[in-house]
Design a protein around this motif. Sequence first.
Motif, short mmCIF file in Angstrom:
data_model
loop_
_atom_site.label_atom_id
_atom_site.label_comp_id
_atom_site.label_asym_id
_atom_site.label_seq_id
_atom_site.Cartn_x
_atom_site.Cartn_y
_atom_site.Cartn_z
N PRO A 191 -8.77 0.01 8.60
CA PRO A 191 -8.54 1.42 8.26
C PRO A 191 -8.00 2.26 9.40
CG PRO A 191 -10.86 1.04 8.71
CD PRO A 191 -10.18 -0.29 8.83
N ALA A 192 -7.81 1.67 10.59
CA ALA A 192 -7.34 2.46 11.73
C ALA A 192 -6.05 3.19 11.38
CB ALA A 192 -7.13 1.55 12.93
N GLY A 193 -5.88 4.37 12.00
CA GLY A 193 -4.74 5.21 11.65
C GLY A 193 -3.40 4.54 11.84
N GLY A 194 -3.23 3.82 12.96
CA GLY A 194 -1.96 3.16 13.20
C GLY A 194 -1.65 2.09 12.18
N GLU A 195 -2.66 1.34 11.76
CA GLU A 195 -2.44 0.28 10.77
C GLU A 195 -2.06 0.89 9.42
OE1 GLU A 195 -2.27 -2.75 11.67
OE2 GLU A 195 -3.02 -2.36 13.70
N ALA A 196 -2.71 1.98 9.04
CA ALA A 196 -2.39 2.64 7.77
C ALA A 196 -0.96 3.18 7.79
CB ALA A 196 -3.38 3.77 7.50
N VAL A 197 -0.52 3.71 8.92
CA VAL A 197 0.84 4.23 9.04
C VAL A 197 1.86 3.11 8.88
CG1 VAL A 197 2.50 5.22 10.68
CG2 VAL A 197 0.26 6.29 10.36
N LYS A 198 1.62 1.98 9.50
CA LYS A 198 2.55 0.85 9.38
C LYS A 198 2.73 0.47 7.91
CE LYS A 198 0.87 -1.32 13.67
NZ LYS A 198 0.16 -2.50 14.20
N ARG A 199 1.63 0.33 7.20
CA ARG A 199 1.71 -0.06 5.79
C ARG A 199 2.41 1.01 4.95
NH1 ARG A 199 -3.75 -1.60 7.01
NH2 ARG A 199 -4.55 0.26 5.92
N ALA A 200 2.11 2.27 5.22
CA ALA A 200 2.70 3.36 4.43
C ALA A 200 4.20 3.45 4.63
CB ALA A 200 2.03 4.67 4.80
N VAL A 201 4.67 3.31 5.87
CA VAL A 201 6.11 3.42 6.15
C VAL A 201 6.85 2.26 5.51
CG1 VAL A 201 7.86 3.40 7.97
CG2 VAL A 201 5.79 4.78 8.24
N LEU A 202 6.30 1.06 5.58
CA LEU A 202 6.96 -0.09 4.96
C LEU A 202 7.09 0.10 3.45
CD1 LEU A 202 5.47 -3.22 6.80
CD2 LEU A 202 7.79 -2.32 6.96
N ARG A 203 6.05 0.60 2.82
CA ARG A 203 6.09 0.81 1.37
C ARG A 203 7.09 1.90 0.98
NH1 ARG A 203 0.35 0.47 1.64
NH2 ARG A 203 0.29 2.76 1.65
N ALA A 204 7.15 2.98 1.76
CA ALA A 204 7.94 4.16 1.37
C ALA A 204 9.41 4.04 1.73
CB ALA A 204 7.34 5.41 2.00
N TYR A 205 9.75 3.39 2.81
CA TYR A 205 11.12 3.45 3.33
C TYR A 205 11.82 2.10 3.42
CZ TYR A 205 9.69 8.15 4.70
OH TYR A 205 9.23 9.44 4.70
N PHE A 206 11.12 1.02 3.10
CA PHE A 206 11.73 -0.31 3.20
C PHE A 206 11.41 -1.10 1.93
CE2 PHE A 206 11.28 1.11 7.53
CZ PHE A 206 12.37 0.59 8.20
N GLU A 207 12.24 -2.10 1.71
CA GLU A 207 11.96 -3.03 0.63
C GLU A 207 11.86 -4.44 1.22
OE1 GLU A 207 15.10 -2.82 -2.18
OE2 GLU A 207 16.57 -3.83 -0.90
N GLU A 208 11.01 -5.25 0.58
CA GLU A 208 10.81 -6.60 1.08
C GLU A 208 11.94 -7.49 0.60
OE1 GLU A 208 7.66 -10.27 0.50
OE2 GLU A 208 6.86 -8.21 0.59
N CYS A 209 12.64 -8.09 1.57
CA CYS A 209 13.77 -8.97 1.24
C CYS A 209 13.30 -10.39 0.92
CB CYS A 209 14.76 -9.00 2.40
SG CYS A 209 15.39 -7.38 2.88
N ARG A 210 12.45 -10.91 1.72
CA ARG A 210 11.93 -12.26 1.49
C ARG A 210 10.65 -12.42 2.32
NH1 ARG A 210 16.36 -12.68 4.77
NH2 ARG A 210 16.06 -13.66 6.82
N GLY A 211 9.92 -13.46 2.01
CA GLY A 211 8.68 -13.72 2.74
C GLY A 211 8.31 -15.19 2.66
N ARG A 212 7.45 -15.60 3.55
CA ARG A 212 6.97 -16.97 3.56
C ARG A 212 5.56 -16.99 4.14
NH1 ARG A 212 10.63 -19.98 8.14
NH2 ARG A 212 9.20 -21.70 7.63
N THR A 213 4.80 -17.97 3.69
CA THR A 213 3.44 -18.13 4.17
C THR A 213 3.39 -19.33 5.11
OG1 THR A 213 2.49 -17.17 2.17
CG2 THR A 213 1.05 -18.56 3.51
N VAL A 214 2.85 -19.11 6.29
CA VAL A 214 2.71 -20.17 7.29
C VAL A 214 1.26 -20.18 7.75
CG1 VAL A 214 3.49 -21.07 9.52
CG2 VAL A 214 5.09 -19.83 8.04
#
Length: 534
Positions: free
Chosen positions: A497-520
Amino acid sequence: MGTEPAILLVPPLPRPVAPAPPLRARVLDSRALAVLAPSSLALALGMWGIGRRGTLWGDEAVTYEVAHRAPGQIWDTAGHADAVHGLYYLLMHGVFALWDGGLVALRLPSVLAVAAASAGVALLGRALAGPRAGLLAGLVLPLLPAVQRYAQEGRSYALVCALVTWASWLLAYALARPARWRWAAYAGVALTACLLHEFAVLTLLAHGVTVVCSTPPHLFARTLRAWGTAVCAVGAGVLPLAVFSTTQSAQVDWIGAPGARDVLGFAVVTAVGVACAGTARCVPGTAAGPCAAGPCAAAPPLASGAAPPVLSPLPLPRLEALALPLLILPTALLMALTPLRPFYVERYVLSYTVGLALLLGAALDRSRGRRARVDTARRRAVAVLAVAAALAALWPVGTYLRTPQSRQNDATAVARAVRESARPGDGLLFLPARRRVWTLARPGDFRGLTDLALDRSPVASDTLHGTELPAARVRERMLAARRIVAVHDLPGQPLEPAGGEAVKRAVLRAYFEECRGRTVTRARITVHARPGHC
């Protein structure tokens, strides 16, 4: 003049000479064999595939990086994180100063520790249950899957296991031949184990049960006082570290409650240990005290080839009085703490394997004694088949443990995946920040990428994960990036819940789209870009 009677001188009859024991019995009775055979097996298994194809898991990456810092930096780092491993990092710093041999140097101390533990188990089993039981116990220990795993990891767990083994050996002889130097040696070895990992203190409680169960009533108060003094010395030595490490308790927030598999595994191992204890050999001079199952004066004769135990001023503890508490108590106590705070991880109580190996060795020896009347050829055939079956069962496990897939947190594979997913100039983001530890394994794979949240690197900040910029600055830098490679925990893990972690998640959701991903392994690597620019 009379003659004196003649005196007939009769030479004294020669004393009967006991026949020399057969060569096979002398070999089995050899202390050299008790040390060399188990330790050689442990070394062979430890060196087999020690490089694990050049891979590191996350904690090993921390060891490798922190141990390469200067001693002053290691001390400062322990002030911020991982104080419980500070002594181990200093030890590994010394290893790398002598020989910077990469992954082999990182894991070699653990291999040597398991070899020392195997020799110690053999000597302990020899003292408590006879030469053959000790030899078998020493050979069993390095074959156990948990021991094989941690014998090849650059962490402190194998060293703690070895120290607990030798502390147990010292305890047994301190009970049988009380002397201040023996109790002092016991306290010193136990303290070193606790300083390498605090949860080694749980083995002292197991030793307390051994003391209670093995001390004759007329010496109970004196022995308990001697053991209590040693334990107080250990407590005084480890208390400052224990108190300070509570300020870093957030580092183990990832530990969850034991799962059904953990509880079932513990129950099975306990049942096996109790069953083996029921077949343990009862030999003269190895039982006393209020917990003794019965007098051993009428012990069954030793099997052929086994030397009689050396009588000591006081009896040595019974094998099961030492082994069962070691097997059960540390794990049970750590699991019992779960309602207050989860702490159970198998490697934190690896010394349970010492108790298990002792019990299995004694049970195997006892079962062989019961087959003594079987003809030699048949007995040998059964022994060969049993060894072949055990090796066949252990081979797949041993082979798997030496593959990269056996470690679920492969920092090398994560670094490689980031390098394959990213382009030069991309932004890099760790969610949460502690996952920056994955950069320590292969820092070269992250060159050319911009760590958008990083303020000071792990080395510069004397931390494990570095320090991050304020949340507003992180947001600003993210918005200035065109593409971002994000390294996450797997879905379903608790979000910080730390402020910096919440900001990272919020900016990715609002201003970026996920192009691809992989699980390692245990990481999720995703590539994000501005909408329409994937």
